[in-house]
Design a protein around this motif. Structure first.
Motif, PDB file in Angstrom:
ATOM      1  N   THR A 178      12.528  19.537 -45.996  1.00 12.84           N
ATOM      2  CA  THR A 178      11.882  18.788 -44.907  1.00 12.84           C
ATOM      3  C   THR A 178      10.676  19.550 -44.410  1.00 12.84           C
ATOM      4  N   SER A 179      10.834  20.882 -44.314  1.00 17.47           N
ATOM      5  CA  SER A 179       9.745  21.713 -43.802  1.00 17.47           C
ATOM      6  C   SER A 179       8.511  21.588 -44.695  1.00 17.47           C
ATOM      7  N   LYS A 180       8.737  21.602 -46.024  1.00 20.17           N
ATOM      8  CA  LYS A 180       7.613  21.494 -46.962  1.00 20.17           C
ATOM      9  C   LYS A 180       6.918  20.148 -46.801  1.00 20.17           C
ATOM     10  N   GLN A 181       7.752  19.101 -46.603  1.00 21.12           N
ATOM     11  CA  GLN A 181       7.190  17.754 -46.445  1.00 21.12           C
ATOM     12  C   GLN A 181       6.365  17.675 -45.167  1.00 21.12           C
ATOM     13  N   LEU A 182       6.871  18.293 -44.096  1.00 20.06           N
ATOM     14  CA  LEU A 182       6.196  18.211 -42.803  1.00 20.06           C
ATOM     15  C   LEU A 182       4.922  19.036 -42.758  1.00 20.06           C
ATOM     16  N   GLU A 183       4.870  20.090 -43.567  1.00 17.24           N
ATOM     17  CA  GLU A 183       3.681  20.947 -43.564  1.00 17.24           C
ATOM     18  C   GLU A 183       2.413  20.180 -43.894  1.00 17.24           C
ATOM     19  N   SER A 184       2.568  19.189 -44.772  1.00 21.65           N
ATOM     20  CA  SER A 184       1.378  18.441 -45.174  1.00 21.65           C
ATOM     21  C   SER A 184       1.287  17.100 -44.440  1.00 21.65           C
ATOM     22  N   SER A 185       2.020  16.968 -43.335  1.00 17.69           N
ATOM     23  CA  SER A 185       2.050  15.709 -42.597  1.00 17.69           C
ATOM     24  C   SER A 185       0.676  15.317 -42.073  1.00 17.69           C
ATOM     25  N   LYS A 186       0.407  14.012 -42.126  1.00 19.66           N
ATOM     26  CA  LYS A 186      -0.866  13.492 -41.621  1.00 19.66           C
ATOM     27  C   LYS A 186      -0.786  13.214 -40.125  1.00 19.66           C
ATOM     28  N   THR A 187       0.396  13.356 -39.547  1.00 19.58           N
ATOM     29  CA  THR A 187       0.584  12.997 -38.136  1.00 19.58           C
ATOM     30  C   THR A 187       0.693  14.259 -37.277  1.00 19.58           C
ATOM     31  N   PRO A 188       0.399  14.141 -35.972  1.00 13.80           N
ATOM     32  CA  PRO A 188       0.439  15.322 -35.096  1.00 13.80           C
ATOM     33  C   PRO A 188       1.823  15.964 -35.021  1.00 13.80           C
ATOM     34  N   SER A 189       1.844  17.266 -34.707  1.00 13.25           N
ATOM     35  CA  SER A 189       3.091  18.040 -34.726  1.00 13.25           C
ATOM     36  C   SER A 189       4.094  17.583 -33.673  1.00 13.25           C
ATOM     37  N   GLY A 190       3.612  17.051 -32.559  1.00 12.66           N
ATOM     38  CA  GLY A 190       4.534  16.649 -31.487  1.00 12.66           C
ATOM     39  C   GLY A 190       5.052  15.236 -31.621  1.00 12.66           C
ATOM     40  N   LEU A 191       4.760  14.579 -32.762  1.00 13.51           N
ATOM     41  CA  LEU A 191       5.127  13.170 -32.930  1.00 13.51           C
ATOM     42  C   LEU A 191       6.377  13.013 -33.786  1.00 13.51           C
ATOM     43  N   HIS A 192       7.354  12.284 -33.252  1.00 14.45           N
ATOM     44  CA  HIS A 192       8.595  12.008 -33.986  1.00 14.45           C
ATOM     45  C   HIS A 192       8.604  10.518 -34.330  1.00 14.45           C
ATOM     46  N   ILE A 193       8.559  10.203 -35.642  1.00 17.18           N
ATOM     47  CA  ILE A 193       8.502   8.792 -36.070  1.00 17.18           C
ATOM     48  C   ILE A 193       9.844   8.375 -36.679  1.00 17.18           C
ATOM     49  N   GLU A 194      10.345   7.218 -36.221  1.00 16.94           N
ATOM     50  CA  GLU A 194      11.609   6.678 -36.733  1.00 16.94           C
ATOM     51  C   GLU A 194      11.393   5.273 -37.270  1.00 16.94           C
ATOM     52  N   TYR A 195      12.313   4.838 -38.127  1.00 17.52           N
ATOM     53  CA  TYR A 195      12.298   3.434 -38.549  1.00 17.52           C
ATOM     54  C   TYR A 195      13.665   2.825 -38.293  1.00 17.52           C
ATOM     55  N   VAL A 196      13.654   1.548 -37.914  1.00 16.11           N
ATOM     56  CA  VAL A 196      14.892   0.807 -37.677  1.00 16.11           C
ATOM     57  C   VAL A 196      14.938  -0.312 -38.696  1.00 16.11           C
ATOM     58  N   GLU A 197      15.959  -0.314 -39.518  1.00 13.30           N
ATOM     59  CA  GLU A 197      16.112  -1.382 -40.501  1.00 13.30           C
ATOM     60  C   GLU A 197      17.056  -2.434 -39.928  1.00 13.30           C
ATOM     61  N   CYS A 198      16.530  -3.648 -39.689  1.00 17.62           N
ATOM     62  CA  CYS A 198      17.415  -4.701 -39.167  1.00 17.62           C
ATOM     63  C   CYS A 198      16.933  -6.079 -39.599  1.00 17.62           C
ATOM     64  N   GLU A 199      17.842  -7.034 -39.591  1.00 21.08           N
ATOM     65  CA  GLU A 199      17.521  -8.418 -39.965  1.00 21.08           C
ATOM     66  C   GLU A 199      16.561  -9.016 -38.938  1.00 21.08           C
ATOM     67  N   ALA A 200      15.783 -10.004 -39.398  1.00 24.46           N
ATOM     68  CA  ALA A 200      14.747 -10.610 -38.545  1.00 24.46           C
ATOM     69  C   ALA A 200      15.316 -11.235 -37.269  1.00 24.46           C
ATOM     70  N   ASP A 201      16.524 -11.796 -37.338  1.00 22.64           N
ATOM     71  CA  ASP A 201      17.089 -12.453 -36.150  1.00 22.64           C
ATOM     72  C   ASP A 201      17.628 -11.454 -35.120  1.00 22.64           C
ATOM     73  N   LYS A 202      17.707 -10.170 -35.517  1.00 20.10           N
ATOM     74  CA  LYS A 202      18.205  -9.136 -34.590  1.00 20.10           C
ATOM     75  C   LYS A 202      17.061  -8.327 -33.958  1.00 20.10           C
ATOM     76  N   LYS A 203      15.856  -8.515 -34.477  1.00 20.71           N
ATOM     77  CA  LYS A 203      14.717  -7.713 -34.003  1.00 20.71           C
ATOM     78  C   LYS A 203      14.455  -7.824 -32.494  1.00 20.71           C
ATOM     79  N   PRO A 204      14.430  -9.049 -31.914  1.00 13.77           N
ATOM     80  CA  PRO A 204      14.131  -9.126 -30.470  1.00 13.77           C
ATOM     81  C   PRO A 204      15.129  -8.347 -29.620  1.00 13.77           C
ATOM     82  N   SER A 205      16.412  -8.418 -29.991  1.00 16.82           N
ATOM     83  CA  SER A 205      17.446  -7.723 -29.219  1.00 16.82           C
ATOM     84  C   SER A 205      17.288  -6.211 -29.323  1.00 16.82           C
ATOM     85  N   GLN A 206      16.961  -5.722 -30.539  1.00 16.77           N
ATOM     86  CA  GLN A 206      16.761  -4.280 -30.728  1.00 16.77           C
ATOM     87  C   GLN A 206      15.510  -3.804 -29.982  1.00 16.77           C
TER      88      GLN A 206
END
Length: 589
Positions: free
Chosen positions: A238-266
């Motif tokens: 992970t460290s090697k991957q983050l070293e070349s990150s295009k995003t700022p160091s203080g930024l934590h990015i997440e993804y949420v995988e969910c069905e389209a009908d559940k998106k508004p509630s999430q």
């Protein structure tokens, strides 16, 4: 600010230590604005421009690029021409959007004001071009800051402007300038300028088009590439991957995988959990921003939240007011399109939510870059449908690492509330249908079409996620047999009976319906009474089944006509006022 260089976004180099030295008035202006230490892009770029080098700068968003070109511009003008004639143009700064140009203009003012006789002007669309021309003619202009369209217009219409002694040209967000189709105007602007000048090309992503522009506009440019600070991690991979990150160091990015009908509630769950924070939500289209901008405030769980909408089809004054309102808030939610994705420095943004991933993957980094600016902490979340999961790996390859975030089990089910709101107000029902159609059409234009495959969209779940009362009749649905599984139609409702909550709009709708009815009767009415005896079969009343079939056919015809008009609106064949008239949704003045 003695300990500020501990901030990872800053270097230990003070502005007062740069070589060549900056002038006393500029150092005072920097100090008054709270800037003592340089960011890496400032430390690298300011000395180069000040020593008459052309630069092509590739730096992450939120890295302090604006001061990296404003400071040298002011220093170059101080040395070369401290007392210019009123119509002698010495510097030009071009950026892609009105909001970004306005921000640059206001950042530059304290520095340009140290020059005394030098006058700057902001030139963007949304205001009368004649007013800009009059201001230039009466007051003069030595530094032009604005968008390509308006700058090109002014340069060609105001005869008195003199560009012979232009010292410096800055192209900010150059990749976006080209993406937005401004290449012709930029080329034309450059052709009017002297070749002996300083040029700075600033961009977060160096595309082929930017390379071409650099060849055309820059002479032996010095390349400046500034990467984000490396993040630390206990896991070596992970460290090697983050070293070349295009995003700022203080930024934590997440993804949420969910069905389209559940998106508004999430989404609502995330907003509730960030109630005291400043949040920006990105949607795919202007129609989606309009829709969610009226729907979200109707939800009981979001009562008391400050929700502000912003997109490119709004009038300029409305856009400026929306941006100013959100900027002034200590906590609140901005719903927007990519018009607010680049360059804008809105203070204190804690969280970015990408409800829809951008059509252009390059924009992803710019969206999340509205938070975690200049070394601060920030959080970003992107929603993905199950079939879009390979986008995560695609972004990792592009040095944008994402962490998985699980769907919340206790998210409130808000879809019934959205549908209930649509039953009570025709405006919500119609805006929902438009948003759905615009989303489908935009989805087809995804740059990553091998990941975002529109023919695999489950439109039944998608329509539920939009809170629609019925599935719109679209050619895409009809011809490609997209999955309608998961859609629960609303029973016992006649859509023609749903009224506008706004009484004036409802009154106008009824008036339009009556006019349509009368026109139809006129068409059907024969000029002469028919001599042919009317058969008993014609006289016989229609059965309930026949009446329903006729009603459905009429509804289908009306919807098809509406989508044809929506297509014309999107292509610019008709404007919004004509669209409103033709669909009977215009408001009474």
């Amino acid at each position: 600010m003695g300990s500020d260089f501990q901030n990872k976004a800053l270097t230990s180099t003070r502005f007062s230590e740069l070589n060549p030295s900056l002038s006393e008035p500029v150092l005072n202006a920097l100090s008054d604005s709270g800037f003592d230490f340089c960011t890496p892009v400032q430390a690298a770029t300011i000395p180069l421009l000040c020593t008459f080098k052309d630069v092509a700068v590739d730096a992450a968003t939120g890295s302090g690029k604006t001061l990296a070109f404003v400071v040298p511009l002011v220093e170059i003008l101080r040395r070369s021409c401290p007392h210019p004639k009123p119509h002698q143009v010495l510097g030009i700064i071009i950026s892609p959007t009105r909001e970004l140009s306005s921000q640059i203009y206001h950042v530059a003012q304290p520095f340009i004001s140290t020059l005394g006789d030098v006058k700057s002007i902001l030139l963007v669309g949304g205001a009368e071009v004649k007013a800009d021309m009059k201001k230039i003619e009466e007051e003069g202009a030595n530094v032009l800051i604005g968008t390509p369209g308006r700058l090109y217009d002014i340069m060609n219409r105001v005869d008195g402007l003199d560009f012979k002694n232009l010292e410096i040209l800055i192209l900010d967000e150059a990749d976006r300038l080209l993406d937005m189709g401004f290449q012709k105007q930029i080329t034309s602007i450059i052709s009017l300028l002297p070749k002996l000048r300083r040029t700075g090309l600033f961009s977060a992503t160096q595309t082929e088009a930017v390379e071409e522009l650099a060849k055309a506009g820059l002479r032996n440019p010095v390349r400046v590439a500034v990467r984000a600070e490396a993040k630390s991690s206990d896991d070596p991979a992970t460290s090697k991957q983050l070293e070349s990150s295009k995003t700022p160091s203080g930024l934590h990015i997440e993804y949420v995988e969910c069905e389209a009908d559940k998106k508004p509630s999430q989404l609502v769950d995330i907003l509730i959990k960030n109630r005291s924070k400043k949040v920006i939500i990105y949607f795919m289209t202007c129609a989606c921003v309009d829709y969610w901008g009226v729907v979200l405030p109707r939800l009981s769980v979001l009562q008391g939240f400050s929700l502000i909408s912003l997109h490119g089809k709004m009038k300029q004054t409305v856009r400026e007011k929306a941006l100013a309102s959100f900027t002034s808030l200590s906590n609140g939610i901005l719903l927007c399109t990519d018009v607010a994705a680049r360059g804008l420095d809105i203070p204190g943004v804690d969280c970015i939510v990408q409800y829809d991933p951008p059509q252009d993957p390059n924009v992803f980094v710019h969206r999340v870059g509205r938070t975690a600016r200049l070394g601060k902490q920030g959080h970003a979340v992107v929603f993905l449908l199950p079939k879009e999961e390979s986008y995560v790996e695609f972004l990792r390859i592009r040095r944008v690492p994402l962490q998985e975030r699980s769907c919340s089990d206790d998210a409130p089910d808000v879809v019934p509330q959205i549908r209930a709101a649509a039953r009570k107000d025709r405006d919500i029902m119609e805006k929902g249908a438009r948003a759905f159609v615009s989303y489908m059409r935009a989805y087809k234009e995804h740059h990553c079409s091998y990941i975002f495959r529109w023919k695999e969209l489950e439109i039944g779940k998608l329509a539920m996620g939009f809170g629609l009362l019925q599935l719109p009749l679209m050619p895409e649905v009809k011809h490609y047999k997209l999955s309608t599984e998961g859609f629960v139609p609303v029973e016992d409702i006649k859509f023609a009976d749903i009224k506008f909550r706004d009484k004036s709009r409802e009154k106008q709708r009824k008036k339009n319906l009556q006019a349509k009815k009368e026109a139809k009767e006129k068409e059907v009415k024969p000029k002469k009474p028919s001599k042919t005896p009317i058969s008993s079969t014609v006289m016989r009343k229609k059965t309930a089944k026949q009446r329903r079939a006729q009603q459905t056919a009429e509804d289908e015809e009306e919807l098809t006509q509406e989508y044809r008009l929506l297509k014309k609106l999107k292509k610019g064949i008709i404007d919004e006022n004509e669209y409103a008239k033709l669909t009977g949704t215009e408001e009474l003045l």
